[in-house]
Design an enzyme around this catalytic site. Structure first.
Site, short mmCIF file in Angstrom:
data_model
loop_
_atom_site.label_atom_id
_atom_site.label_comp_id
_atom_site.label_asym_id
_atom_site.label_seq_id
_atom_site.Cartn_x
_atom_site.Cartn_y
_atom_site.Cartn_z
N ASP A 20 0.91 -1.31 -0.16
CA ASP A 20 0.02 0.07 0.09
C ASP A 20 0.92 1.36 -0.10
O ASP A 20 2.01 1.06 0.45
CB ASP A 20 -0.78 -0.03 1.30
CG ASP A 20 -1.91 1.23 1.23
OD1 ASP A 20 -2.43 1.38 0.26
OD2 ASP A 20 -1.89 1.73 2.30
N ASP A 22 -0.31 5.00 0.85
CA ASP A 22 -0.48 5.86 1.69
C ASP A 22 -0.53 5.39 3.21
O ASP A 22 -1.10 4.38 3.38
CB ASP A 22 -1.92 6.51 1.75
CG ASP A 22 -2.13 7.35 0.53
OD1 ASP A 22 -1.38 8.21 0.12
OD2 ASP A 22 -3.13 7.32 -0.16
#
Length: 340
Positions: A20, A22
């Site tokens: 991922d 963020d």
């Protein structure tokens, strides 16, 4: 899923890291301090790395450029966005060349074009589908057009359902919050392409050819749940939105395979968590269940204490989330958020 152990670094056990962005690689405009070195080290060990993001606003090329500016080496083909997953999802359901109304940004429009679809902006263009993705410039009149098309029968797809997104100065409403406008107005629930649903990580697996992927994320309800849905191993990092207390009280579908403070955890072994009746131990720490509360004793690395705490709480509540008060004293013993 119980916590797993790894005698070797995770980069030796899993062929691909699906990272991922963020909260894992960056937060807002700055890199998470451990991230650039961690990515380089994982690649040097032979692990493939893909950046898998629910953010549909930027194109893969723009994301790669942004990562490079932060010291994280990335090419466009290393970036897998929810816009691409959504475009594939739509293309598999409608004829090539079909008009698709885009409630979103450039990244989503380009992804649809790559799949042979025709992005439009008005319900009067007769779209067969509406796709909504995050955009910092999302206009209300565009949501109105999307609602009109969905109400007329167009397929409704959202790139992701994240309620919030982290920024340098806090959190902002995410695409999941914005998508509720059309869903509420029309009474139609959308198909979701991004995490925690399967399409986005499937796109990452197809892109990398992964056989043993490791999902790395900072969110329980998207990253970790998506790994659970797929049956993949997962690493939860605490550099983003999830606090230790939330990990301890996670329901079964949100329980990761491994815990680490940040992305450096992919390049480290992970110690065994020894479990027994009403207790769990890791490193120098022992967590014991007594009268519905988990007590922690010992000393050593705080992440080992948190591993023992999670294992004990999860074991006591195999079918649902432990109550928040169950771990307050133990978290305080570790000096972690959520403690008294």
């Amino acid at each position: 899923m119980p916590l797993l152990s790894a005698e070797k670094p995770l980069n030796a056990l899993y062929d691909t890291a699906l990272l991922d962005l963020d909260g894992v690689v960056y937060i807002g405009s700055r890199a998470v301090p451990a991230a650039p070195e961690a990515v380089d080290k994982a690649r040097a060990a032979g692990m493939r790395v893909a950046f898998v993001t629910n953010n549909a606003a930027r194109t893969p090329a723009r994301v790669a450029e942004r990562l490079g500016a932060m010291g994280v080496d990335a090419a466009p083909q290393d970036v897998v966005t929810s816009a691409e997953a959504a475009a594939r999802l739509v293309a598999e359901r409608v004829p090539a060349g079909s008009p698709v109304l885009v409630v979103g940004d450039t990244g989503l429009r380009l992804a649809l074009r790559r799949w042979g679809l025709r992005p439009v902006s008005m319900a009067s263009d007769g779209p067969v589908a509406v796709v909504q993705g995050y955009s910092p410039r999302l206009a209300y009149d565009l949501m109105v057009q999307g609602a009109l098309a969905v109400d007329a029968g167009a397929l409704f797809v959202v790139t992701n359902s994240d309620a919030t997104a982290p920024l340098d100065f806090g959190v902002q409403p995410g695409n999941g919050s914005a998508a509720r406008v059309i869903a509420h107005a029309t009474g139609r629930e959308p198909l979701v392409a991004g995490k925690p649903m399967r399409p986005l990580h499937e796109e990452g697996v197809l892109r990398t050819g992964a056989k043993t992927p490791l999902v790395v994320g900072d969110r329980l309800d998207t990253d970790i749940e998506s790994a659970t849905v797929r049956g993949a191993a997962s690493l939860l990092v605490f550099s983003g939105v999830t606090a230790p207390a939330q990990a301890v009280t996670a329901p079964p579908r949100h329980r990761p395979s491994y815990l680490a403070w940040d992305l450096s955890g992919i390049n480290q072994p992970h110690p065994e968590v020894r479990t027994g009746p009403d207790e769990a131990a890791c490193g120098g720490w022992t967590a014991t269940l007594s009268e519905g509360r988990v007590r922690l004793s010992g000393r050593g690395d705080r992440i080992d204490g948190l591993r023992a705490l999670c294992a004990c709480a999860w074991s006591a509540h195999p079918h649902g989330p432990p109550p928040p008060e169950a771990a307050e004293d133990a978290l305080a013993e570790l000096g972690l958020p959520g403690g008294a």
